[in-house]
Design an enzyme around this catalytic site. Structure first.
Site, PDB file in Angstrom:
ATOM      1  N   ASN A  71       0.833  -1.205   0.000  1.00 43.01           N
ATOM      2  CA  ASN A  71       0.000   0.000   0.000  1.00 43.01           C
ATOM      3  C   ASN A  71       0.861   1.245   0.000  1.00 43.01           C
ATOM      4  O   ASN A  71       1.927   1.301   0.609  1.00 43.01           O
ATOM      5  CB  ASN A  71      -0.980  -0.022   1.177  1.00 43.01           C
ATOM      6  CG  ASN A  71      -0.492   0.765   2.368  1.00 43.01           C
ATOM      7  OD1 ASN A  71      -0.544   2.002   2.391  1.00 43.01           O
ATOM      8  ND2 ASN A  71       0.012   0.059   3.374  1.00 43.01           N
ATOM      9  N   ASN A 105      -3.807   6.142  16.252  1.00 45.66           N
ATOM     10  CA  ASN A 105      -2.528   6.251  15.552  1.00 45.66           C
ATOM     11  C   ASN A 105      -2.481   7.586  14.808  1.00 45.66           C
ATOM     12  O   ASN A 105      -3.362   7.872  14.002  1.00 45.66           O
ATOM     13  CB  ASN A 105      -2.388   5.071  14.584  1.00 45.66           C
ATOM     14  CG  ASN A 105      -1.006   4.949  13.991  1.00 45.66           C
ATOM     15  OD1 ASN A 105      -0.551   5.827  13.282  1.00 45.66           O
ATOM     16  ND2 ASN A 105      -0.351   3.825  14.265  1.00 45.66           N
ATOM     17  N   PHE A 122      -1.641   8.152   4.230  1.00 40.50           N
ATOM     18  CA  PHE A 122      -2.439   8.772   5.300  1.00 40.50           C
ATOM     19  C   PHE A 122      -3.697   9.439   4.758  1.00 40.50           C
ATOM     20  O   PHE A 122      -4.038  10.565   5.133  1.00 40.50           O
ATOM     21  CB  PHE A 122      -1.612   9.809   6.074  1.00 40.50           C
ATOM     22  CG  PHE A 122      -0.513   9.262   6.935  1.00 40.50           C
ATOM     23  CD1 PHE A 122      -0.361   7.906   7.135  1.00 40.50           C
ATOM     24  CD2 PHE A 122       0.390  10.127   7.547  1.00 40.50           C
ATOM     25  CE1 PHE A 122       0.668   7.407   7.934  1.00 40.50           C
ATOM     26  CE2 PHE A 122       1.417   9.635   8.346  1.00 40.50           C
ATOM     27  CZ  PHE A 122       1.559   8.288   8.543  1.00 40.50           C
ATOM     28  N   LYS A 138       5.787   3.673  17.016  1.00 45.24           N
ATOM     29  CA  LYS A 138       5.766   2.588  16.028  1.00 45.24           C
ATOM     30  C   LYS A 138       6.958   2.762  15.097  1.00 45.24           C
ATOM     31  O   LYS A 138       7.146   3.840  14.528  1.00 45.24           O
ATOM     32  CB  LYS A 138       4.459   2.603  15.236  1.00 45.24           C
ATOM     33  CG  LYS A 138       4.300   1.401  14.298  1.00 45.24           C
ATOM     34  CD  LYS A 138       2.890   1.309  13.742  1.00 45.24           C
ATOM     35  CE  LYS A 138       2.700   0.029  12.953  1.00 45.24           C
ATOM     36  NZ  LYS A 138       1.304  -0.126  12.473  1.00 45.24           N
ATOM     37  N   ASN A 195       6.148  -1.481  11.330  1.00 45.13           N
ATOM     38  CA  ASN A 195       5.309  -0.981  10.240  1.00 45.13           C
ATOM     39  C   ASN A 195       5.596  -1.811   8.981  1.00 45.13           C
ATOM     40  O   ASN A 195       6.256  -2.834   9.044  1.00 45.13           O
ATOM     41  CB  ASN A 195       5.616   0.514  10.012  1.00 45.13           C
ATOM     42  CG  ASN A 195       4.394   1.296   9.557  1.00 45.13           C
ATOM     43  OD1 ASN A 195       3.641   0.834   8.695  1.00 45.13           O
ATOM     44  ND2 ASN A 195       4.185   2.472  10.114  1.00 45.13           N
ATOM     45  N   SER A 208       5.745   5.241   8.542  1.00 44.51           N
ATOM     46  CA  SER A 208       5.100   4.909   7.271  1.00 44.51           C
ATOM     47  C   SER A 208       6.017   5.312   6.125  1.00 44.51           C
ATOM     48  O   SER A 208       6.602   6.397   6.144  1.00 44.51           O
ATOM     49  CB  SER A 208       3.763   5.635   7.139  1.00 44.51           C
ATOM     50  OG  SER A 208       3.285   5.535   5.808  1.00 44.51           O
ATOM     51  N   MET A 212      -0.927   4.320   0.365  1.00 47.39           N
ATOM     52  CA  MET A 212      -2.104   5.161   0.564  1.00 47.39           C
ATOM     53  C   MET A 212      -1.739   6.603   0.899  1.00 47.39           C
ATOM     54  O   MET A 212      -2.328   7.547   0.379  1.00 47.39           O
ATOM     55  CB  MET A 212      -2.987   4.578   1.662  1.00 47.39           C
ATOM     56  CG  MET A 212      -3.421   3.134   1.410  1.00 47.39           C
ATOM     57  SD  MET A 212      -4.427   2.929  -0.064  1.00 47.39           S
ATOM     58  CE  MET A 212      -6.023   3.418   0.559  1.00 47.39           C
ATOM     59  N   ASN A 235       4.978   6.048   3.203  1.00 42.44           N
ATOM     60  CA  ASN A 235       4.133   6.656   2.176  1.00 42.44           C
ATOM     61  C   ASN A 235       3.931   8.166   2.287  1.00 42.44           C
ATOM     62  O   ASN A 235       3.207   8.761   1.503  1.00 42.44           O
ATOM     63  CB  ASN A 235       2.772   5.956   2.155  1.00 42.44           C
ATOM     64  CG  ASN A 235       2.916   4.481   1.854  1.00 42.44           C
ATOM     65  OD1 ASN A 235       3.703   4.099   0.997  1.00 42.44           O
ATOM     66  ND2 ASN A 235       2.188   3.644   2.578  1.00 42.44           N
ATOM     67  N   THR A 236       4.549   8.772   3.295  1.00 45.42           N
ATOM     68  CA  THR A 236       4.577  10.231   3.397  1.00 45.42           C
ATOM     69  C   THR A 236       6.026  10.662   3.187  1.00 45.42           C
ATOM     70  O   THR A 236       6.905  10.215   3.929  1.00 45.42           O
ATOM     71  CB  THR A 236       4.080  10.710   4.772  1.00 45.42           C
ATOM     72  OG1 THR A 236       2.708  10.332   4.922  1.00 45.42           O
ATOM     73  CG2 THR A 236       4.200  12.224   4.906  1.00 45.42           C
ATOM     74  N   TYR A 249      -3.527  -7.261  10.328  1.00 46.94           N
ATOM     75  CA  TYR A 249      -4.404  -6.526   9.422  1.00 46.94           C
ATOM     76  C   TYR A 249      -4.433  -7.257   8.082  1.00 46.94           C
ATOM     77  O   TYR A 249      -5.430  -7.856   7.703  1.00 46.94           O
ATOM     78  CB  TYR A 249      -3.931  -5.078   9.305  1.00 46.94           C
ATOM     79  CG  TYR A 249      -4.440  -4.261   8.135  1.00 46.94           C
ATOM     80  CD1 TYR A 249      -5.478  -4.694   7.322  1.00 46.94           C
ATOM     81  CD2 TYR A 249      -3.887  -3.012   7.846  1.00 46.94           C
ATOM     82  CE1 TYR A 249      -5.932  -3.929   6.260  1.00 46.94           C
ATOM     83  CE2 TYR A 249      -4.339  -2.239   6.791  1.00 46.94           C
ATOM     84  CZ  TYR A 249      -5.345  -2.707   5.987  1.00 46.94           C
ATOM     85  OH  TYR A 249      -5.794  -1.953   4.937  1.00 46.94           O
TER      86      TYR A 249
END
Length: 352
Positions: A117, A146, A121, A215, A244, A182, A119, A184-185, A313
Protein backbone atom coordinates in the site's frame (compact mmCIF):
# COMPACT_ATOMS: atom_id res chain seq x y z
CA UNK A 1 -22.80 -22.06 4.20
CA UNK A 2 -21.32 -19.21 2.18
CA UNK A 3 -17.62 -19.51 2.96
CA UNK A 4 -15.08 -16.70 3.07
CA UNK A 5 -13.21 -18.39 0.21
CA UNK A 6 -16.27 -17.85 -1.98
CA UNK A 7 -16.52 -14.22 -0.89
CA UNK A 8 -12.79 -13.76 -1.40
CA UNK A 9 -13.08 -14.85 -5.05
CA UNK A 10 -15.65 -12.11 -5.57
CA UNK A 11 -13.70 -9.43 -3.67
CA UNK A 12 -10.46 -10.28 -5.47
CA UNK A 13 -12.15 -9.43 -8.77
CA UNK A 14 -12.21 -5.83 -7.61
CA UNK A 15 -9.27 -3.46 -7.35
CA UNK A 16 -7.81 -3.81 -3.83
CA UNK A 17 -8.88 -0.35 -2.69
CA UNK A 18 -12.41 -0.91 -3.99
CA UNK A 19 -12.52 -4.23 -2.14
CA UNK A 20 -11.36 -2.44 1.00
CA UNK A 21 -14.14 0.13 0.62
CA UNK A 22 -16.70 -2.66 0.19
CA UNK A 23 -15.39 -4.34 3.33
CA UNK A 24 -15.65 -1.05 5.21
CA UNK A 25 -19.25 -0.62 4.09
CA UNK A 26 -20.10 -4.17 5.18
CA UNK A 27 -18.50 -3.70 8.61
CA UNK A 28 -20.26 -0.38 9.14
CA UNK A 29 -23.57 -2.12 8.41
CA UNK A 30 -22.62 -5.00 10.71
CA UNK A 31 -21.86 -2.55 13.52
CA UNK A 32 -25.41 -1.21 13.28
CA UNK A 33 -27.16 -4.59 13.05
CA UNK A 34 -27.56 -5.89 16.60
CA UNK A 35 -28.61 -9.43 15.68
CA UNK A 36 -25.81 -10.03 13.17
CA UNK A 37 -23.30 -8.31 15.45
CA UNK A 38 -24.26 -10.49 18.42
CA UNK A 39 -24.10 -13.63 16.29
CA UNK A 40 -20.61 -12.79 14.99
CA UNK A 41 -19.37 -11.87 18.47
CA UNK A 42 -20.57 -15.18 19.87
CA UNK A 43 -18.83 -16.99 17.03
CA UNK A 44 -15.51 -15.10 16.92
CA UNK A 45 -14.85 -13.27 20.18
CA UNK A 46 -12.77 -15.27 22.64
CA UNK A 47 -13.24 -14.02 26.20
CA UNK A 48 -11.20 -16.50 28.23
CA UNK A 49 -9.69 -15.48 31.60
CA UNK A 50 -6.47 -17.23 30.55
CA UNK A 51 -6.00 -14.63 27.81
CA UNK A 52 -7.05 -11.64 29.89
CA UNK A 53 -4.50 -9.11 31.09
CA UNK A 54 -4.30 -5.52 32.21
CA UNK A 55 -2.07 -3.27 30.14
CA UNK A 56 -1.75 0.50 30.64
CA UNK A 57 -4.35 0.09 33.39
CA UNK A 58 -6.86 -1.15 30.80
CA UNK A 59 -8.36 -4.65 30.50
CA UNK A 60 -7.53 -6.58 27.32
CA UNK A 61 -9.73 -9.69 27.07
CA UNK A 62 -7.46 -11.21 24.44
CA UNK A 63 -4.07 -10.15 23.04
CA UNK A 64 -4.91 -9.86 19.33
CA UNK A 65 -5.68 -6.38 18.00
CA UNK A 66 -6.38 -4.75 14.67
CA UNK A 67 -3.36 -2.83 13.39
CA UNK A 68 -3.66 0.75 12.20
CA UNK A 69 -4.36 1.38 8.52
CA UNK A 70 -7.66 -0.46 8.16
CA UNK A 71 -10.02 1.82 10.08
CA UNK A 72 -8.56 5.19 9.18
CA UNK A 73 -11.63 7.26 10.06
CA UNK A 74 -13.00 5.38 13.09
CA UNK A 75 -16.05 4.15 11.18
CA UNK A 76 -15.77 0.41 11.89
CA UNK A 77 -15.10 0.22 15.63
CA UNK A 78 -18.49 -1.27 16.49
CA UNK A 79 -17.75 -4.32 14.31
CA UNK A 80 -14.28 -5.09 15.66
CA UNK A 81 -15.46 -7.29 18.53
CA UNK A 82 -17.51 -9.24 15.97
CA UNK A 83 -14.26 -10.08 14.18
CA UNK A 84 -12.78 -11.33 17.45
CA UNK A 85 -10.32 -8.53 18.12
CA UNK A 86 -9.34 -7.85 21.74
CA UNK A 87 -8.53 -4.23 20.86
CA UNK A 88 -8.46 -1.97 17.83
CA UNK A 89 -6.27 0.84 16.56
CA UNK A 90 -7.71 3.56 14.35
CA UNK A 91 -5.85 5.82 11.94
CA UNK A 92 -3.41 6.95 10.89
CA UNK A 93 -5.11 10.34 11.00
CA UNK A 94 -3.62 13.78 10.42
CA UNK A 95 -4.63 17.26 11.67
CA UNK A 96 -6.05 18.31 8.29
CA UNK A 97 -7.96 16.06 5.89
CA UNK A 98 -5.88 14.66 3.06
CA UNK A 99 -6.61 12.58 -0.01
CA UNK A 100 -3.44 10.54 0.12
CA UNK A 101 -1.34 9.53 -2.87
CA UNK A 102 -2.52 9.11 -6.48
CA UNK A 103 -4.35 5.90 -7.41
CA UNK A 104 -3.72 3.04 -7.90
CA UNK A 105 -2.05 2.87 -4.51
CA UNK A 106 -2.92 -0.57 -3.17
CA UNK A 107 -1.84 -3.90 -4.64
CA UNK A 108 -2.40 -7.49 -3.58
CA UNK A 109 -0.17 -10.50 -4.20
CA UNK A 110 -2.31 -13.59 -3.48
CA UNK A 111 0.48 -16.11 -4.07
CA UNK A 112 2.58 -14.42 -1.38
CA UNK A 113 -0.47 -13.60 0.79
CA UNK A 114 0.86 -10.05 0.85
CA UNK A 115 -0.31 -6.53 0.19
CA UNK A 116 1.46 -3.36 -0.89
CA UNK A 117 0.00 0.00 0.00
CA UNK A 118 1.02 3.52 -0.83
CA UNK A 119 -2.10 5.16 0.56
CA UNK A 120 -0.36 8.14 2.15
CA UNK A 121 -2.44 8.77 5.30
CA UNK A 122 -5.68 9.31 3.40
CA UNK A 123 -8.20 10.34 6.05
CA UNK A 124 -10.94 12.86 6.78
CA UNK A 125 -8.84 14.83 9.24
CA UNK A 126 -8.75 15.01 13.02
CA UNK A 127 -12.01 16.94 13.44
CA UNK A 128 -14.16 14.42 11.53
CA UNK A 129 -12.39 11.36 12.92
CA UNK A 130 -12.80 12.63 16.48
CA UNK A 131 -16.55 13.09 15.91
CA UNK A 132 -16.78 9.42 14.86
CA UNK A 133 -14.64 8.29 17.78
CA UNK A 134 -16.66 10.18 20.38
CA UNK A 135 -19.80 8.33 19.27
CA UNK A 136 -18.38 5.03 20.56
CA UNK A 137 -15.69 5.83 23.14
CA UNK A 138 -15.33 4.34 25.70
CA UNK A 139 -15.96 1.04 23.93
CA UNK A 140 -16.22 -2.61 24.98
CA UNK A 141 -12.64 -3.21 23.81
CA UNK A 142 -9.68 -0.80 24.12
CA UNK A 143 -9.15 1.72 21.32
CA UNK A 144 -5.76 3.02 20.26
CA UNK A 145 -5.30 6.14 18.15
CA UNK A 146 -2.53 6.25 15.55
CA UNK A 147 -1.43 9.77 14.58
CA UNK A 148 0.80 11.26 11.88
CA UNK A 149 1.78 14.58 10.38
CA UNK A 150 0.21 16.04 7.25
CA UNK A 151 2.12 15.56 4.02
CA UNK A 152 2.32 19.33 3.51
CA UNK A 153 3.72 20.02 6.98
CA UNK A 154 7.47 20.73 6.77
CA UNK A 155 9.71 18.64 9.02
CA UNK A 156 10.56 21.65 11.19
CA UNK A 157 6.86 22.03 12.07
CA UNK A 158 6.08 18.31 12.46
CA UNK A 159 6.11 18.60 16.25
CA UNK A 160 3.13 20.98 16.07
CA UNK A 161 1.06 18.41 14.13
CA UNK A 162 1.68 15.73 16.75
CA UNK A 163 1.01 18.20 19.57
CA UNK A 164 -2.40 19.17 18.17
CA UNK A 165 -3.35 15.52 17.59
CA UNK A 166 -2.37 14.41 21.10
CA UNK A 167 -4.41 17.23 22.62
CA UNK A 168 -7.38 16.35 20.42
CA UNK A 169 -7.45 12.57 20.89
CA UNK A 170 -6.03 11.85 24.34
CA UNK A 171 -9.39 12.06 26.10
CA UNK A 172 -11.03 9.63 23.64
CA UNK A 173 -8.31 6.96 23.40
CA UNK A 174 -6.98 4.23 25.65
CA UNK A 175 -3.53 4.75 24.15
CA UNK A 176 -1.94 6.78 21.35
CA UNK A 177 0.68 5.80 18.77
CA UNK A 178 3.20 8.09 17.11
CA UNK A 179 3.56 7.08 13.47
CA UNK A 180 6.81 8.29 11.92
CA UNK A 181 7.53 5.00 10.20
CA UNK A 182 5.10 4.91 7.27
CA UNK A 183 6.96 4.85 3.94
CA UNK A 184 4.13 6.66 2.18
CA UNK A 185 4.58 10.23 3.40
CA UNK A 186 7.67 11.87 1.87
CA UNK A 187 10.53 12.29 4.38
CA UNK A 188 8.41 10.98 7.29
CA UNK A 189 10.95 8.28 8.14
CA UNK A 190 13.58 11.03 8.42
CA UNK A 191 11.91 11.83 11.76
CA UNK A 192 13.13 8.47 13.05
CA UNK A 193 16.05 10.14 14.77
CA UNK A 194 16.90 10.41 18.46
CA UNK A 195 16.69 14.22 18.64
CA UNK A 196 13.15 14.43 17.24
CA UNK A 197 11.96 11.41 19.22
CA UNK A 198 13.25 12.90 22.48
CA UNK A 199 11.59 16.26 21.78
CA UNK A 200 8.35 14.57 20.73
CA UNK A 201 7.91 12.30 23.75
CA UNK A 202 9.09 14.95 26.20
CA UNK A 203 6.35 17.21 24.83
CA UNK A 204 3.80 14.39 24.79
CA UNK A 205 4.39 13.53 28.42
CA UNK A 206 3.58 17.12 29.38
CA UNK A 207 0.31 17.01 27.42
CA UNK A 208 -1.26 13.80 28.70
CA UNK A 209 -1.01 10.98 31.19
CA UNK A 210 -2.38 8.56 28.58
CA UNK A 211 0.15 5.99 27.33
CA UNK A 212 1.87 7.03 24.10
CA UNK A 213 3.76 4.46 22.02
CA UNK A 214 6.27 4.66 19.19
CA UNK A 215 5.77 2.59 16.03
CA UNK A 216 8.97 1.82 14.17
CA UNK A 217 9.89 0.62 10.69
CA UNK A 218 11.34 -2.84 10.00
CA UNK A 219 14.04 -1.50 7.70
CA UNK A 220 16.42 0.02 10.24
CA UNK A 221 19.67 -1.47 11.44
CA UNK A 222 19.12 -3.24 14.76
CA UNK A 223 21.48 -0.98 16.72
CA UNK A 224 19.79 2.15 15.37
CA UNK A 225 16.35 0.76 16.17
CA UNK A 226 17.38 -0.06 19.74
CA UNK A 227 18.88 3.40 20.29
CA UNK A 228 15.76 5.03 18.88
CA UNK A 229 13.53 2.99 21.19
CA UNK A 230 15.67 3.87 24.20
CA UNK A 231 15.39 7.56 23.31
CA UNK A 232 11.60 7.24 23.22
CA UNK A 233 11.42 5.26 26.48
CA UNK A 234 13.77 7.62 28.32
CA UNK A 235 11.62 10.56 27.18
CA UNK A 236 8.41 8.96 28.42
CA UNK A 237 7.14 6.50 25.78
CA UNK A 238 4.92 3.82 27.32
CA UNK A 239 5.77 1.21 24.72
CA UNK A 240 7.09 0.22 21.30
CA UNK A 241 5.14 -1.19 18.36
CA UNK A 242 7.29 -3.14 15.90
CA UNK A 243 6.90 -3.05 12.97
CA UNK A 244 5.31 -0.98 10.24
CA UNK A 245 5.34 -2.03 6.57
CA UNK A 246 8.61 -2.62 4.73
CA UNK A 247 10.25 -1.07 1.67
CA UNK A 248 12.34 -4.20 1.08
CA UNK A 249 10.94 -4.91 -2.38
CA UNK A 250 13.08 -8.02 -2.77
CA UNK A 251 10.48 -9.85 -0.64
CA UNK A 252 7.85 -10.02 -3.41
CA UNK A 253 8.77 -10.75 -7.05
CA UNK A 254 7.69 -8.06 -9.52
CA UNK A 255 6.07 -5.84 -6.91
CA UNK A 256 5.78 -2.07 -7.22
CA UNK A 257 8.77 0.15 -6.49
CA UNK A 258 6.87 2.33 -4.03
CA UNK A 259 4.69 1.90 -0.95
CA UNK A 260 5.00 -0.53 1.96
CA UNK A 261 4.72 -4.32 1.85
CA UNK A 262 2.79 -6.20 4.52
CA UNK A 263 1.36 -9.66 5.05
CA UNK A 264 3.18 -12.99 4.88
CA UNK A 265 6.20 -11.53 3.05
CA UNK A 266 6.91 -9.42 6.15
CA UNK A 267 6.62 -12.23 8.72
CA UNK A 268 10.27 -13.19 8.99
CA UNK A 269 11.69 -9.68 8.72
CA UNK A 270 9.34 -8.28 11.35
CA UNK A 271 9.78 -11.26 13.67
CA UNK A 272 13.57 -11.03 13.49
CA UNK A 273 13.71 -7.31 14.30
CA UNK A 274 11.16 -7.75 17.08
CA UNK A 275 13.23 -10.55 18.61
CA UNK A 276 16.35 -8.36 18.58
CA UNK A 277 14.50 -5.41 20.12
CA UNK A 278 12.83 -7.54 22.77
CA UNK A 279 16.12 -9.14 23.83
CA UNK A 280 17.22 -5.61 24.77
CA UNK A 281 13.96 -3.96 25.83
CA UNK A 282 11.83 -6.69 27.42
CA UNK A 283 10.93 -5.77 30.99
CA UNK A 284 11.76 -2.12 30.37
CA UNK A 285 8.64 -1.20 28.40
CA UNK A 286 5.49 -2.68 26.83
CA UNK A 287 6.18 -4.33 23.48
CA UNK A 288 3.57 -4.90 20.78
CA UNK A 289 4.43 -7.01 17.74
CA UNK A 290 2.86 -6.58 14.32
CA UNK A 291 3.89 -7.67 10.85
CA UNK A 292 2.91 -10.83 9.01
CA UNK A 293 0.94 -12.42 11.85
CA UNK A 294 -1.94 -14.58 10.62
CA UNK A 295 -1.95 -17.68 12.83
CA UNK A 296 -1.59 -18.68 16.46
CA UNK A 297 1.88 -20.20 16.11
CA UNK A 298 3.27 -16.89 14.81
CA UNK A 299 1.44 -14.86 17.44
CA UNK A 300 2.50 -17.17 20.28
CA UNK A 301 6.15 -17.05 19.20
CA UNK A 302 6.08 -13.24 19.30
CA UNK A 303 4.45 -13.40 22.75
CA UNK A 304 7.11 -15.80 24.04
CA UNK A 305 9.72 -13.48 22.56
CA UNK A 306 8.37 -10.57 24.63
CA UNK A 307 5.19 -9.22 23.05
CA UNK A 308 2.47 -8.30 25.53
CA UNK A 309 0.07 -7.78 22.62
CA UNK A 310 0.07 -8.57 18.89
CA UNK A 311 -1.67 -6.97 15.93
CA UNK A 312 -2.76 -8.08 12.47
CA UNK A 313 -4.40 -6.53 9.42
CA UNK A 314 -3.26 -7.89 6.04
CA UNK A 315 -3.66 -11.50 7.17
CA UNK A 316 -7.40 -10.98 7.52
CA UNK A 317 -7.65 -10.18 3.79
CA UNK A 318 -6.49 -13.71 2.97
CA UNK A 319 -7.72 -15.67 6.01
CA UNK A 320 -11.09 -14.03 6.54
CA UNK A 321 -13.20 -13.01 9.57
CA UNK A 322 -12.49 -16.20 11.53
CA UNK A 323 -8.73 -15.50 11.64
CA UNK A 324 -8.61 -13.82 15.05
CA UNK A 325 -10.74 -16.52 16.70
CA UNK A 326 -8.39 -19.18 15.32
CA UNK A 327 -5.32 -17.27 16.52
CA UNK A 328 -6.70 -17.02 20.05
CA UNK A 329 -7.77 -20.67 20.09
CA UNK A 330 -4.31 -21.73 18.94
CA UNK A 331 -2.66 -19.54 21.57
CA UNK A 332 -4.76 -21.25 24.26
CA UNK A 333 -3.76 -24.69 22.94
CA UNK A 334 -0.07 -23.76 22.90
CA UNK A 335 -0.30 -22.28 26.40
CA UNK A 336 -1.86 -25.51 27.64
CA UNK A 337 1.00 -27.53 26.12
CA UNK A 338 3.49 -25.30 27.95
CA UNK A 339 1.51 -25.55 31.18
CA UNK A 340 0.65 -21.85 31.44
CA UNK A 341 -2.51 -20.79 33.26
CA UNK A 342 -2.41 -17.18 32.06
CA UNK A 343 -0.90 -15.42 29.08
CA UNK A 344 1.25 -13.32 31.42
CA UNK A 345 3.32 -16.46 32.07
CA UNK A 346 4.00 -16.89 28.35
CA UNK A 347 5.03 -13.28 27.69
CA UNK A 348 8.80 -13.21 27.34
CA UNK A 349 9.13 -16.91 28.25
CA UNK A 350 11.97 -17.30 25.73
CA UNK A 351 13.86 -14.50 27.46
CA UNK A 352 13.50 -15.63 31.06
Amino acid sequence: MFSYNSLKKILFNFEPETAHNLAEYGLRVLGKCKIAKAYMEKKNYINNPKLTQEVFGVKFANPVGLAAGFDKNATMIKAMKSLGFGFTEIGTMTPKPQDGNPKPRMFRYPEQKSVQNAMGFNNKGAHEVLKNLKKVYPFEIPIGTNIGKNKTTPEEFALNDYKSLIKKFEASSDYLVINISSPNTPNLRDLQNEKFITELFTMAKELTAKPILLKIAPDMEVAMAINLCYSAINAGAAGIIATNTTIDYSLVPNCQSFGGLSGACLTEKSANLFKELASELFGKTILISVGGISNGVQAYERIKNGATLVQSYSGMIFEGPSMVRKINEEILELMAKDGYENISQAIGANLK
